[in-house]
Design a protein around this motif. Sequence first.
Motif, PDB file in Angstrom:
ATOM      1  N   ALA A 191       0.851  -1.193   0.000  1.00  0.00           N
ATOM      2  CA  ALA A 191       0.000   0.000   0.000  1.00  0.00           C
ATOM      3  C   ALA A 191       0.887   1.244   0.000  1.00  0.00           C
ATOM      4  O   ALA A 191       2.051   1.176   0.394  1.00  0.00           O
ATOM      5  CB  ALA A 191      -0.902   0.013   1.237  1.00  0.00           C
ATOM      6  N   ASP A 192       0.346   2.348  -0.444  1.00  0.00           N
ATOM      7  CA  ASP A 192       0.970   3.645  -0.216  1.00  0.00           C
ATOM      8  C   ASP A 192       0.566   4.092   1.187  1.00  0.00           C
ATOM      9  O   ASP A 192      -0.483   3.671   1.700  1.00  0.00           O
ATOM     10  CB  ASP A 192       0.479   4.680  -1.233  1.00  0.00           C
ATOM     11  CG  ASP A 192       0.915   4.343  -2.659  1.00  0.00           C
ATOM     12  OD1 ASP A 192       1.698   3.388  -2.837  1.00  0.00           O
ATOM     13  OD2 ASP A 192       0.463   5.039  -3.589  1.00  0.00           O
ATOM     14  N   ALA A 193       1.382   4.909   1.801  1.00  0.00           N
ATOM     15  CA  ALA A 193       1.078   5.259   3.185  1.00  0.00           C
ATOM     16  C   ALA A 193       1.682   6.597   3.580  1.00  0.00           C
ATOM     17  O   ALA A 193       2.676   7.034   2.992  1.00  0.00           O
ATOM     18  CB  ALA A 193       1.607   4.171   4.121  1.00  0.00           C
ATOM     19  N   VAL A 194       1.048   7.230   4.565  1.00  0.00           N
ATOM     20  CA  VAL A 194       1.613   8.413   5.207  1.00  0.00           C
ATOM     21  C   VAL A 194       1.639   8.158   6.708  1.00  0.00           C
ATOM     22  O   VAL A 194       0.602   7.913   7.321  1.00  0.00           O
ATOM     23  CB  VAL A 194       0.774   9.678   4.925  1.00  0.00           C
ATOM     24  CG1 VAL A 194       1.390  10.884   5.634  1.00  0.00           C
ATOM     25  CG2 VAL A 194       0.663   9.936   3.434  1.00  0.00           C
ATOM     26  N   MET A 195       2.846   8.181   7.273  1.00  0.00           N
ATOM     27  CA  MET A 195       2.997   8.024   8.721  1.00  0.00           C
ATOM     28  C   MET A 195       3.148   9.411   9.329  1.00  0.00           C
ATOM     29  O   MET A 195       3.945  10.215   8.849  1.00  0.00           O
ATOM     30  CB  MET A 195       4.244   7.183   9.011  1.00  0.00           C
ATOM     31  CG  MET A 195       4.464   6.777  10.453  1.00  0.00           C
ATOM     32  SD  MET A 195       5.031   8.043  11.640  1.00  0.00           S
ATOM     33  CE  MET A 195       6.509   8.654  10.843  1.00  0.00           C
ATOM     34  N   GLU A 196       2.386   9.657  10.371  1.00  0.00           N
ATOM     35  CA  GLU A 196       2.475  10.944  11.060  1.00  0.00           C
ATOM     36  C   GLU A 196       2.845  10.704  12.514  1.00  0.00           C
ATOM     37  O   GLU A 196       2.201   9.892  13.200  1.00  0.00           O
ATOM     38  CB  GLU A 196       1.121  11.654  10.986  1.00  0.00           C
ATOM     39  CG  GLU A 196       1.105  12.988  11.683  1.00  0.00           C
ATOM     40  CD  GLU A 196      -0.306  13.593  11.815  1.00  0.00           C
ATOM     41  OE1 GLU A 196      -0.406  14.747  12.200  1.00  0.00           O
ATOM     42  OE2 GLU A 196      -1.286  12.865  11.554  1.00  0.00           O
ATOM     43  N   ASN A 197       3.863  11.380  12.993  1.00  0.00           N
ATOM     44  CA  ASN A 197       4.206  11.283  14.406  1.00  0.00           C
ATOM     45  C   ASN A 197       3.203  12.052  15.252  1.00  0.00           C
ATOM     46  O   ASN A 197       2.752  13.124  14.854  1.00  0.00           O
ATOM     47  CB  ASN A 197       5.591  11.878  14.662  1.00  0.00           C
ATOM     48  CG  ASN A 197       6.697  10.843  14.556  1.00  0.00           C
ATOM     49  OD1 ASN A 197       6.449   9.649  14.651  1.00  0.00           O
ATOM     50  ND2 ASN A 197       7.930  11.297  14.375  1.00  0.00           N
ATOM     51  N   LEU A 198       2.874  11.498  16.405  1.00  0.00           N
ATOM     52  CA  LEU A 198       2.004  12.192  17.356  1.00  0.00           C
ATOM     53  C   LEU A 198       2.894  12.711  18.481  1.00  0.00           C
ATOM     54  O   LEU A 198       3.444  11.933  19.270  1.00  0.00           O
ATOM     55  CB  LEU A 198       0.938  11.243  17.894  1.00  0.00           C
ATOM     56  CG  LEU A 198       0.099  10.581  16.792  1.00  0.00           C
ATOM     57  CD1 LEU A 198      -0.903   9.612  17.395  1.00  0.00           C
ATOM     58  CD2 LEU A 198      -0.597  11.637  15.947  1.00  0.00           C
ATOM     59  N   ILE A 199       3.044  14.016  18.514  1.00  0.00           N
ATOM     60  CA  ILE A 199       4.003  14.655  19.404  1.00  0.00           C
ATOM     61  C   ILE A 199       3.261  15.559  20.366  1.00  0.00           C
ATOM     62  O   ILE A 199       2.468  16.401  19.949  1.00  0.00           O
ATOM     63  CB  ILE A 199       5.032  15.444  18.570  1.00  0.00           C
ATOM     64  CG1 ILE A 199       5.789  14.469  17.650  1.00  0.00           C
ATOM     65  CG2 ILE A 199       5.996  16.209  19.469  1.00  0.00           C
ATOM     66  CD1 ILE A 199       6.642  15.147  16.605  1.00  0.00           C
ATOM     67  N   GLY A 200       3.513  15.370  21.664  1.00  0.00           N
ATOM     68  CA  GLY A 200       2.907  16.232  22.679  1.00  0.00           C
ATOM     69  C   GLY A 200       1.395  16.328  22.517  1.00  0.00           C
ATOM     70  O   GLY A 200       0.677  15.318  22.547  1.00  0.00           O
ATOM     71  N   ASP A 201       0.930  17.556  22.292  1.00  0.00           N
ATOM     72  CA  ASP A 201      -0.511  17.827  22.227  1.00  0.00           C
ATOM     73  C   ASP A 201      -1.233  17.171  21.062  1.00  0.00           C
ATOM     74  O   ASP A 201      -2.471  17.228  20.990  1.00  0.00           O
ATOM     75  CB  ASP A 201      -0.767  19.339  22.138  1.00  0.00           C
ATOM     76  CG  ASP A 201      -0.504  20.009  23.471  1.00  0.00           C
ATOM     77  OD1 ASP A 201      -0.388  19.278  24.472  1.00  0.00           O
ATOM     78  OD2 ASP A 201      -0.420  21.248  23.496  1.00  0.00           O
TER      79      ASP A 201
END
Lengths: 361, 361
Positions: free
Chosen positions: B312-322
């Motif tokens: 699959a194509d994908a976008v990973m996003e970090n969840l930082i603090g708030d």
Amino acid sequence: MTDTPLSPGPLSPGATIGILGGGQLGRMLAMAAARLGFRTQIYEPGDAPAAQVANGWTRAAWTDEQALAAFAGSVDVVTYEWENVPAETLDLLEASRPIRPGRAALRVAQDRLDEKRFLEGLGLTVAPFRDVPDLGALTAALAELGRPAILKTRRLGYDGKGQVRIDDATGAAEAFAAIEGADAILEGVVTFDREISVIVARGVTGETVCFDPGENVHAEGILRTTTVPAALTASQRQDAVLLAGRIVSALDYVGVMGVELFATGTGLVVNEIAPRVHNSGHWTEAACAVDQFEQHIRAIAGLPLGDGRRHADAVMENLIGDDMDRLPELLAAPDTRLHLYGKAETRPGRKMGHATRLTRR
Amino acid sequence: MTDTPLSPGPLSPGATIGILGGGQLGRMLAMAAARLGFRTQIYEPGDAPAAQVANGWTRAAWTDEQALAAFAGSVDVVTYEWENVPAETLDLLEASRPIRPGRAALRVAQDRLDEKRFLEGLGLTVAPFRDVPDLGALTAALAELGRPAILKTRRLGYDGKGQVRIDDATGAAEAFAAIEGADAILEGVVTFDREISVIVARGVTGETVCFDPGENVHAEGILRTTTVPAALTASQRQDAVLLAGRIVSALDYVGVMGVELFATGTGLVVNEIAPRVHNSGHWTEAACAVDQFEQHIRAIAGLPLGDGRRHADAVMENLIGDDMDRLPELLAAPDTRLHLYGKAETRPGRKMGHATRLTRR
């Protein structure tokens, strides 16, 4: 852990989920809980591969009141990987913590006779059955349903245990002796095209999400493979999903349930329901963004259910006993996700792991 | 745990993997190890979210000889989630257990100057740099490389820490004071089209497998998103994969490495290497049958590397603090796999989890 009464809202990350039973299903639930930031506490008197990946393990008998009280005090919600948890255990826990899925589903799933009657009551088709509390009833039931038929204990059966097939050569008394005179039902044999299952999830708000039905192959009563998509007509697929939704709604169910079905020329027949994550749903871990384990954790934690759409076709194969000798080959297989359960000892008939091959991406 | 000397063959299920460092990378390594039937022991003096999903936790200082000996005695192989493990710790462990990836990679990755020289020695392009042991060297280096430039400590930098950008308004002495006079290098600023990274794995037999390069966006020195596929030409993609293979082969590396690159109009520039699983490889968990964590465990356990192709194509996003305030939205997002790290406290700049959205299946 909360000291205050439970709020009806969703659990926050850091909350603790208590899991009754420490086998591979509990283990995979614990890992899914961890991925959502929850802590887990396993309750299991015997070996507990689940405890290897959990925050804590209460190793105590199912009837140990002190241990149960401590366990309940350390968790925010209780769930289970095994539907035969004794009723007295649940009574003790339920006094202080919510049990999800609830008691209604357990009551039905713990007794094959109650289960059949419940399903019939919903207007669903089940295999023909008779209540056989004694040998006389069995003889009468055999005369009505014919042979072959299957004698099944009402309670505590799984993976083909507690079942005897009665064919022309089997005496009724002999069959009754084989299940040690336990309360039982006699089931007529259903002629089916294929065995399928639906993994359905229902959230606290009543929303229902189904994974795509899988097609199952059993051998000696144990699941060998599940293939998705199952070879179903559009109308069979729709019926399967609708019927699963009907079952969980009728039970006001919260969590994941496995619904095993026979696809026959005259429609779908419900074989049995399992009020927990299900072996035939293991493929979801390799082929869905949110798998059955996470879906169950989301449901019991009061979170919105996830998107369980498939992004691949897949074949899940159980690794049983000596199948472990094939590890080198499975590790090297393309497009294959292997999952072992951390069991110390390989035994014949023991589920040691599974492998899911993505067959079309 | 083995009492006998280690065999050079692959580890069998049930063997124990020791992990130095107890953060989210160690946690995801421990879960991957569990899926392959291995046990894990975490070594971490501080908080250890990894310990929540591991079999055991050695909570002791990095220089505690007794604890290190006990840890070594309880594991079959040692790996790490953090490249700045003190050399004396590694010396003690290496006397009795193999450390994978090996010391050569750690030596290079622990020192930015050694790293640049090593990469240049392989014929690869790096940002222009100068060794700046003192203020005089910094002044001279600034005259040669021009401004803006970045002053970086040779050791112990990550997520933008230990770095000062020197622009026209920054005095050399002021910059040197900001890094507290530590040994440092000055790096010229590279003008790039995009930042990419390659997650490469090398097994004990020298086989090398790369995941598809991802395209990274940083903010304030911290990774925000990784997108696959990266917008690269076929030749850039090939170069990226070849150079990553060259780096791990030169180090006789065993395990997974993250290689950060700048794609420029005149070719690829190696920014830095991380001798461990890498934040920019988290998407693999949602989009590959075998993810970077399992790939690392396979490598260090002497197993064949798995099939890391993307489905699959994908976008990973970090969840930082708030970003944690967005959980309700992320839980409800379609095609999205959420992964939280079980950290007790949300703090600004702290990596709390990540979410991978499958964008084309």
